[in-house]
Each structure stands twice: as structure tokens, then as C-alpha cells.
Write a protein that holds these residues in place. Structure first.
Motif, PDB file in Angstrom:
ATOM      1  N   HIS A 201     -13.565   3.635  -5.965  1.00  0.00           N
ATOM      2  CA  HIS A 201     -12.885   3.362  -4.701  1.00  0.00           C
ATOM      3  C   HIS A 201     -13.657   2.373  -3.835  1.00  0.00           C
ATOM      4  CE1 HIS A 201     -10.079   6.430  -5.747  1.00  0.00           C
ATOM      5  NE2 HIS A 201     -10.982   7.406  -5.701  1.00  0.00           N
ATOM      6  N   HIS A 202     -12.903   1.613  -3.063  1.00  0.00           N
ATOM      7  CA  HIS A 202     -13.466   0.623  -2.134  1.00  0.00           C
ATOM      8  C   HIS A 202     -14.307  -0.416  -2.875  1.00  0.00           C
ATOM      9  CE1 HIS A 202     -11.854   3.113   0.997  1.00  0.00           C
ATOM     10  NE2 HIS A 202     -12.565   4.139   0.588  1.00  0.00           N
ATOM     11  N   THR A 203     -13.760  -0.902  -3.971  1.00  0.00           N
ATOM     12  CA  THR A 203     -14.367  -1.988  -4.743  1.00  0.00           C
ATOM     13  C   THR A 203     -13.301  -3.028  -5.051  1.00  0.00           C
ATOM     14  OG1 THR A 203     -13.900  -0.955  -6.885  1.00  0.00           O
ATOM     15  CG2 THR A 203     -16.034  -0.442  -5.852  1.00  0.00           C
ATOM     16  N   SER A 204     -13.737  -4.235  -5.331  1.00  0.00           N
ATOM     17  CA  SER A 204     -12.807  -5.303  -5.686  1.00  0.00           C
ATOM     18  C   SER A 204     -12.178  -5.059  -7.051  1.00  0.00           C
ATOM     19  CB  SER A 204     -13.527  -6.648  -5.673  1.00  0.00           C
ATOM     20  OG  SER A 204     -14.734  -6.597  -6.417  1.00  0.00           O
ATOM     21  N   ILE A 205     -12.928  -4.469  -7.988  1.00  0.00           N
ATOM     22  CA  ILE A 205     -12.383  -4.267  -9.328  1.00  0.00           C
ATOM     23  C   ILE A 205     -11.217  -3.288  -9.286  1.00  0.00           C
ATOM     24  CG2 ILE A 205     -13.994  -2.420  -9.945  1.00  0.00           C
ATOM     25  CD1 ILE A 205     -12.582  -5.188 -12.263  1.00  0.00           C
ATOM     26  N   GLN A 206     -11.263  -2.279  -8.418  1.00  0.00           N
ATOM     27  CA  GLN A 206     -10.143  -1.344  -8.313  1.00  0.00           C
ATOM     28  C   GLN A 206      -8.891  -2.068  -7.823  1.00  0.00           C
ATOM     29  OE1 GLN A 206      -9.861   1.685  -5.135  1.00  0.00           O
ATOM     30  NE2 GLN A 206      -9.744   3.219  -6.771  1.00  0.00           N
ATOM     31  N   GLN A 207      -9.046  -2.956  -6.854  1.00  0.00           N
ATOM     32  CA  GLN A 207      -7.907  -3.737  -6.365  1.00  0.00           C
ATOM     33  C   GLN A 207      -7.318  -4.600  -7.464  1.00  0.00           C
ATOM     34  OE1 GLN A 207      -7.389  -5.813  -2.762  1.00  0.00           O
ATOM     35  NE2 GLN A 207      -9.006  -4.727  -1.670  1.00  0.00           N
TER      36      GLN A 207
END
Length: 327
Positions: A201-207
Motif C-alpha cells: 500500500h501507498h507505493t507507485s507499483i501498487q498504482q
């Protein structure tokens, strides 16, 4: 002795930089304090929202980020040419989205008539604002000061929240950029905060993974992957988003399973193009900050950066030979 920020940022050499900010107090930036039992998890949202908001106003794109328990990582791309193309109105619109400006800039924004002297003074002010809007120090200042104020307000205290200046590293070539992005995206997995990239959560890879799973366009808040090098390339990272996500996923599996030396039993196409073997890649993506100081890249690129920034020596030359040479 600490180096001035001006001596570390060299847009002649690269527009890509890795920035890290760490908390100085015992109280957490995010997560749960095991001593008091109090949760600060909601602050991750503060940091992420502020970071993405700032990228919409600054001429600075976000390539990767991760919000951790007591520090944040962000990989940024400085688009100086974009800032220089903005009109006076656009510069002031963006600056006023962050700060009040001056009485003179507010007067201009209201379309009030200015005297000749006022116009000259306004031109100088706008030039200063334009430079600040592609300045990494101002970007990080606008992020960290806001979070510090909100955290101090919530904790009902005053004082320093961050550990002095943020740390920055110049990423001098494609290998350094991709390795640093993966290092940042895999931070929660290395810290046992998540088990997969999509649950980080709260990472660019998750987005990025969410966009892939939903067959949507790439996140507009992040610098896009634009595929392989070609004529008249748009701004972006010259690799496939799908390839990058697969590379991060299989690297994360190796990190979790402690299987150093291979990537899912095959050599990733991205690594082949970068000229990095599996062992080099795993070292870079698990120990990135340990091996390099203010700049990361091949031996040739480090030497060029050293000359342009007038440093007598640059730490990491030996690691550049070992980790970023052609495999």
C-alpha cells in the motif's frame, strides 16, 4: 562535510533523482508505535496525497515512491524545459496553488492594472517562482513542511520532525533509474510490510498494477512507461510497463524466498537490455543505498557527473564497475 544541494543536482547529467526523507523523532511517520500502541497508519495517506498533488503543480514527475514507517522514498524526473515553456499566468497559477505569493502577484492574478515598475518587479518574481517549480529542494520542502505541520498538530507538540535535509542521489543512466525504481517499489516487501507488490500500500507499483489489472490507462499521476526506444519518443520511461511489473514481482519473490542469484529461473528481457545479470540485479534492488552515495550510474557516467559537479571524488566507482557494467 555535507555537500550543498546545488553541488549534487546536475540537470546537465540527468533529470532523474532518488530522494529519501527520514523521521528524527521517536514518534512514527506512519505505521503503529509498538511502545505506545498508537497507530499512525493514516499518515501514509497524507504523504501519498501530498506527493501526487505536488507533482500536478511542479514541473517534476514521479517515477516511483514508497511511504514507509519512518521514511519516504521518491524517484523524480525534473522537467526544466516544461517549466521554461510556461506563461507568466501559468507559473502564477501553479505557485498560488501552493503559496499566497505577494501582494503584487495577487494583484496581477486579479487582472488589476500594473505600473511599469510593478511589471518589472513582477517579471523578476515570476522568474524566481519558475525556477522554484522545477527545483527538487522546493518540491521536497513543500512535501516535508506540510507533513511536519500536520503531524505536529496531531501530536500536539512542536519541534523538528524530519532528520535535517533529505538525501538525494543522481540517477545517471537507464540501469540506475530502473534499479532504483525497483528498489523503492520493493521497500515494503524487504521490510516485511507486504508480501506482494500489489499489496504494498501507498507505493507507485501498487498504482501501476491496479491500472494493468483493470485494463486502464497508466496512472496519470505517475511518469508513464512508453515502450522501447524509437523516433520522436514522448516523455517517459523507455520500457514496457508490463515487463517492469513482472520484473518487480519476480524480484520480490526472490527477496522473500531468499533465493539470491536468479530471477524466477530465467533471465528477464529488461535485464538483458540493461546488460545486468541476475546477481547484479538482486544486489542493486536490495542494497541500492549501501553501495552508492550522491550519484548512481556506470563508471563513465559517474566520471562525467564528477567533472560537471566539480567533486574531487565520487563514492561508488568500484560498485559501478561491478554492478552496472555490461554483463
Amino acid at each position: 562535510m555535507p555537500q550543498s544541494r546545488q553541488s549534487q543536482i546536475s540537470l546537465i547529467d540527468t533529470p532523474y533523482y532518488h530522494c529519501v526523507s527520514r523521521c528524527v523523532r521517536h514518534s512514527f511517520l506512519c505505521g503503529r508505535d509498538t511502545v505506545t500502541g498508537q497507530s499512525y497508519e493514516h499518515r501514509r495517506g497524507w504523504v501519498e496525497a501530498r506527493l501526487l498533488f505536488l507533482s500536478s503543480l511542479f514541473a517534476i514527475d514521479i517515477a516511483a515512491y514508497a511511504v514507509m514507517s519512518n521514511h519516504t522514498h521518491v524517484v523524480v524526473y525534473v522537467d526544466k524545459a516544461l517549466a521554461q515553456s510556461w506563461s507568466m499566468e501559468e507559473v502564477l497559477r501553479r505557485w498560488h496553488g501552493l503559496y499566497k505569493g505577494t501582494l503584487l502577484t495577487q494583484k496581477y492574478a486579479r487582472h488589476d492594472e500594473l505600473s511599469e515598475g510593478e511589471q518589472l518587479s513582477l517579471n523578476e518574481t515570476v522568474n524566481i517562482y519558475r525556477q522554484r517549480l522545477y527545483d527538487i529542494s522546493w518540491f521536497m520542502r513543500s512535501l516535508n513542511e506540510y507533513i511536519a505541520r500536520e503531524a505536529n498538530k496531531e501530536d500536539e507538540c512542536t519541534g523538528r520532525f524530519w532528520e535535517g535535509r533529505f538525501k538525494s542521489q543522481a540517477l545517471l543512466d537507464e540501469s540506475a533509474v530502473l534499479a532504483c525504481m525497483a528498489y523503492v517499489d520493493l521497500n515494503p516487501i524487504r521490510a516485511n510490510m507486504a508480501t506482494t507488490p500489489e499489496t504494498s500500500h501507498h507505493t507507485s507499483i501498487q498504482q501501476r498494477i491496479k491500472a494493468l489489472l483493470n485494463n486502464a490507462k497508466q496512472p496519470t499521476t505517475l511518469m508513464p512507461f512508453i515502450g522501447h526506444h524509437r523516433h520522436d519518443m514522448p516523455k517517459g520511461i523507455a520500457y514496457s510497463l508490463k515487463d517492469y511489473c513482472e520484473l518487480v514481482d519476480c524480484t520480490g519473490r526472490c527477496i522473500r524466498d531468499d533465493k539470491a542469484g536468479h530471477i524466477e529461473h530465467h533471465h528477464s528481457p529488461i535485464l538483458q537490455r540493461l546488460g545486468i545479470n541476475d546477481e547484479q540485479w538482486l544486489t542493486l534492488t536490495t542494497e541500492f543505498e549501501q553501495h552508492f552515495s550522491r550519484a548512481v550510474g556506470s563508471e563513465h557516467m559517474l566520471q562525467q557527473y564528477k567533472n560537471n559537479t566539480h567533486h574531487q571524488r565520487i563514492r561508488g566507482m568500484g560498485q559501478a564497475k561491478a554492478l552496472l557494467k555490461r554483463a
